[in-house]
Design a protein around this motif. Structure first.
Motif, short mmCIF file in Angstrom:
data_model
loop_
_atom_site.label_atom_id
_atom_site.label_comp_id
_atom_site.label_asym_id
_atom_site.label_seq_id
_atom_site.Cartn_x
_atom_site.Cartn_y
_atom_site.Cartn_z
N PRO A 125 0.83 -1.21 0.00
CA PRO A 125 0.00 0.00 0.00
C PRO A 125 0.86 1.26 0.00
O PRO A 125 1.75 1.41 0.83
CB PRO A 125 -0.81 -0.12 1.29
CG PRO A 125 -0.82 -1.57 1.60
CD PRO A 125 0.50 -2.10 1.13
N GLU B 100 -3.19 -0.13 12.54
CA GLU B 100 -3.79 0.07 11.23
C GLU B 100 -4.19 1.54 11.07
O GLU B 100 -4.37 2.27 12.04
CB GLU B 100 -5.01 -0.84 11.06
CG GLU B 100 -4.64 -2.32 11.12
CD GLU B 100 -5.84 -3.24 11.06
OE1 GLU B 100 -6.98 -2.75 11.15
OE2 GLU B 100 -5.63 -4.45 10.94
N PHE C 159 -1.69 0.30 -4.70
CA PHE C 159 -0.89 -0.81 -4.20
C PHE C 159 0.28 -1.08 -5.14
O PHE C 159 0.09 -1.46 -6.30
CB PHE C 159 -1.77 -2.06 -4.08
CG PHE C 159 -1.12 -3.19 -3.34
CD1 PHE C 159 -1.31 -3.33 -1.98
CD2 PHE C 159 -0.32 -4.11 -4.00
CE1 PHE C 159 -0.72 -4.38 -1.28
CE2 PHE C 159 0.27 -5.15 -3.31
CZ PHE C 159 0.08 -5.29 -1.94
N THR D 102 -8.34 4.75 3.98
CA THR D 102 -7.92 3.45 4.53
C THR D 102 -6.83 2.84 3.65
O THR D 102 -6.75 3.14 2.45
CB THR D 102 -9.10 2.47 4.60
OG1 THR D 102 -9.74 2.41 3.31
CG2 THR D 102 -10.11 2.90 5.63
N LEU D 103 -6.03 1.97 4.26
CA LEU D 103 -4.97 1.26 3.53
C LEU D 103 -5.23 -0.24 3.43
O LEU D 103 -4.44 -0.95 2.81
CB LEU D 103 -3.62 1.49 4.22
CG LEU D 103 -3.05 2.91 4.13
CD1 LEU D 103 -1.85 3.05 5.06
CD2 LEU D 103 -2.67 3.27 2.71
N LEU D 104 -6.34 -0.72 4.02
CA LEU D 104 -6.69 -2.13 3.98
C LEU D 104 -8.12 -2.30 3.48
O LEU D 104 -9.02 -1.61 3.96
CB LEU D 104 -6.57 -2.76 5.37
CG LEU D 104 -5.17 -2.88 5.97
CD1 LEU D 104 -5.27 -3.35 7.42
CD2 LEU D 104 -4.32 -3.85 5.16
N SER E 169 -10.25 -4.59 4.24
CA SER E 169 -11.12 -4.98 5.35
C SER E 169 -11.50 -3.76 6.19
O SER E 169 -12.64 -3.65 6.69
CB SER E 169 -10.42 -6.02 6.23
OG SER E 169 -9.20 -5.50 6.76
N LEU E 170 -10.58 -2.83 6.35
CA LEU E 170 -10.86 -1.63 7.13
C LEU E 170 -11.79 -0.70 6.35
O LEU E 170 -12.63 0.00 6.94
CB LEU E 170 -9.54 -0.92 7.46
CG LEU E 170 -9.55 0.06 8.64
CD1 LEU E 170 -10.10 -0.60 9.89
CD2 LEU E 170 -8.13 0.57 8.88
N ARG E 171 -11.66 -0.71 5.04
CA ARG E 171 -12.58 0.07 4.22
C ARG E 171 -14.01 -0.44 4.37
O ARG E 171 -14.96 0.34 4.51
CB ARG E 171 -12.13 -0.02 2.75
CG ARG E 171 -12.80 0.96 1.82
CD ARG E 171 -12.30 0.81 0.40
NE ARG E 171 -12.61 1.99 -0.41
CZ ARG E 171 -12.38 2.10 -1.71
NH1 ARG E 171 -11.80 1.08 -2.36
NH2 ARG E 171 -12.71 3.19 -2.37
N ILE F 291 -7.29 1.77 -3.04
CA ILE F 291 -5.95 1.75 -2.45
C ILE F 291 -4.93 1.65 -3.59
O ILE F 291 -5.09 0.87 -4.53
CB ILE F 291 -5.79 0.54 -1.52
CG1 ILE F 291 -6.80 0.63 -0.36
CG2 ILE F 291 -4.37 0.42 -0.99
CD1 ILE F 291 -6.97 -0.67 0.41
#
Length: 387
Positions: A180, A231, A301, A261-263, A265-267, A299
């Motif tokens: 990321p 995170e 990547f 966000t960088l993940l 799942s977090l998004r 993101i």
């Protein structure tokens, strides 16, 4: 591969291009003068395969190497400016009031043009290079539109690379990282529906301003108490609109903001929990909400193999100590992420020196960085498409 001295002869000409573009900024997809200038320069270099009108004003030009058959890699530069009144006081300041190149896209375009001129003459590589000049990066959708219009398949691009200047990094230095590199960007809107009335009788109302204030505070706990501290999640409420008079409690309040966000799942977590938090607080205080969430830029990547190629090309230009491969990811967003979803590739930062920050009225691209950017692109091509 080459050191930066190879490209110093191009600096004067590239500076002229860059300052012309700086004086004539255009916004989003309306880059008609910019695109005409870029296409004209590419043709003057002897490049025969130039396609214009992609995503309205985008351009892709192909240069064939003389080293035999091989893949095609894409090099991308963004071209659009920002709706900002310039305050740099430079002799080449914008001639278009309220528009300026406050993010250095004029420099990005000039660096890729300089590389195009060199590569069109040397052709010391196999396969082909696709030069991608993109509109509407600041709009956040130009890269996606170029993908949707099929540039990766049409031009057979197997890898794609981007570069952006960064104030605060010394001229002649580069920085990047694997994985990321920049955050996903989402936007949300919340309309709080209460019951208006007289400001002297709040007990007869459901005050949407108080509810909105509680929602704003509550959203901060999603970061501070519901997310792993290791995170990265940024929730910023950037708009709050309510009321028309001092003595009236309004019917509604509206708030809006962004999520970074960088993940993945977090998004997903943020999209789900922002609504749940806002709705729960509103219901607890007797109000209702309307909620809207929009996913914008993905993101960005960096892929490992392509990142290693980028690092190798930069270090050959300026030496190992001048290239950091441990850059901290940015929570800003970049629509180059769409291109990195479509094809493997990498994005690198090039030093702009101690200038004003990006998107600041006093910002100006540092012309001393031009030969470094040109040299990076050339080294990257000759590394990725080595004969």
């Amino acid at each position: 591969m080459h050191s930066v001295e190879t490209f110093l002869d191009l600096q004067s000409e590239a500076t002229e291009w860059r300052r012309y573009l700086h004086q004539n900024p255009e916004l989003d997809y309306r880059l008609h003068k910019t695109a005409q200038f870029v296409a004209g320069k590419l043709a003057s270099f002897g490049i025969n395969h130039i396609e214009t009108g992609i995503a309205e004003t985008g351009i892709v030009a192909l240069i064939q190497g003389e080293g035999g058959d091989g893949p095609t890699i894409g090099l991308r530069a963004d071209m659009d400016a920002l709706p900002i009144l310039e305050a740099s006081n430079k002799p080449w300041s914008s001639t278009m009031p309220g528009k300026m190149h406050a993010c250095g896209h004029d420099g990005h375009t000039a660096m890729l043009l300089g590389a195009a001129k060199y590569l069109a003459k040397s052709r010391n590589f196999k396969g082909s290079v696709a030069l991608i000049f993109q509109p509407a990066e600041e709009d956040g959708q130009g890269g996606q539109r170029m993908i949707q219009e099929g540039i990766m398949d049409r031009f057979g691009i197997s890898q794609v690379f981007g570069m952006h200047n960064r104030p605060g990094i010394e001229v002649g230095k580069f920085a990047t990282c694997d994985g990321p590199n920049a955050a996903a960007l989402d936007e949300f809107d919340v309309v709080v529906k209460g019951r208006g009335g007289h400001a002297a009788q709040p007990h007869r109302t459901i005050d949407p301003i108080v509810v909105a204030a509680q929602i704003i505070v509550g959203l901060q706990t999603l970061v501070s108490r519901n997310t792993d501290p290791i995170e990265s999640l940024v929730i910023s409420v950037t708009k709050l609109n309510a009321g028309t008079a001092h003595n009236i409690i309004p019917e509604c309040a509206e708030l809006a903001g962004t999520v970074r966000t960088l993940l993945p799942s977090l998004r997903d977590f943020a999209e789900r929990q922002i609504e749940a938090c806002a709705r729960g607080i509103a219901q607890g205080l007797g109000a209702e909400i309307e909620f809207r969430h929009r996913r914008l830029e993905p993101i960005m990547f960096n892929h490992t193999e392509a990142t290693n190629l980028a690092i190798e090309a930069a270090r050959a230009l300026v030496g190992s100590e001048a290239v950091s491969d441990k850059m901290r990811p940015s929570m800003g967003s970049e629509d180059f992420g769409y291109m990195l979803e479509a094809r493997p590739g990498a994005y690198i930062r090039i030093g702009n020196g101690p200038t004003a920050s990006l998107h600041h009225p006093a910002y100006d691209f540092n012309d001393e960085a031009l030969p470094y950017g040109i040299g990076y692109w050339v080294n990257l091509v000759e590394t990725a498409l080595a004969v």
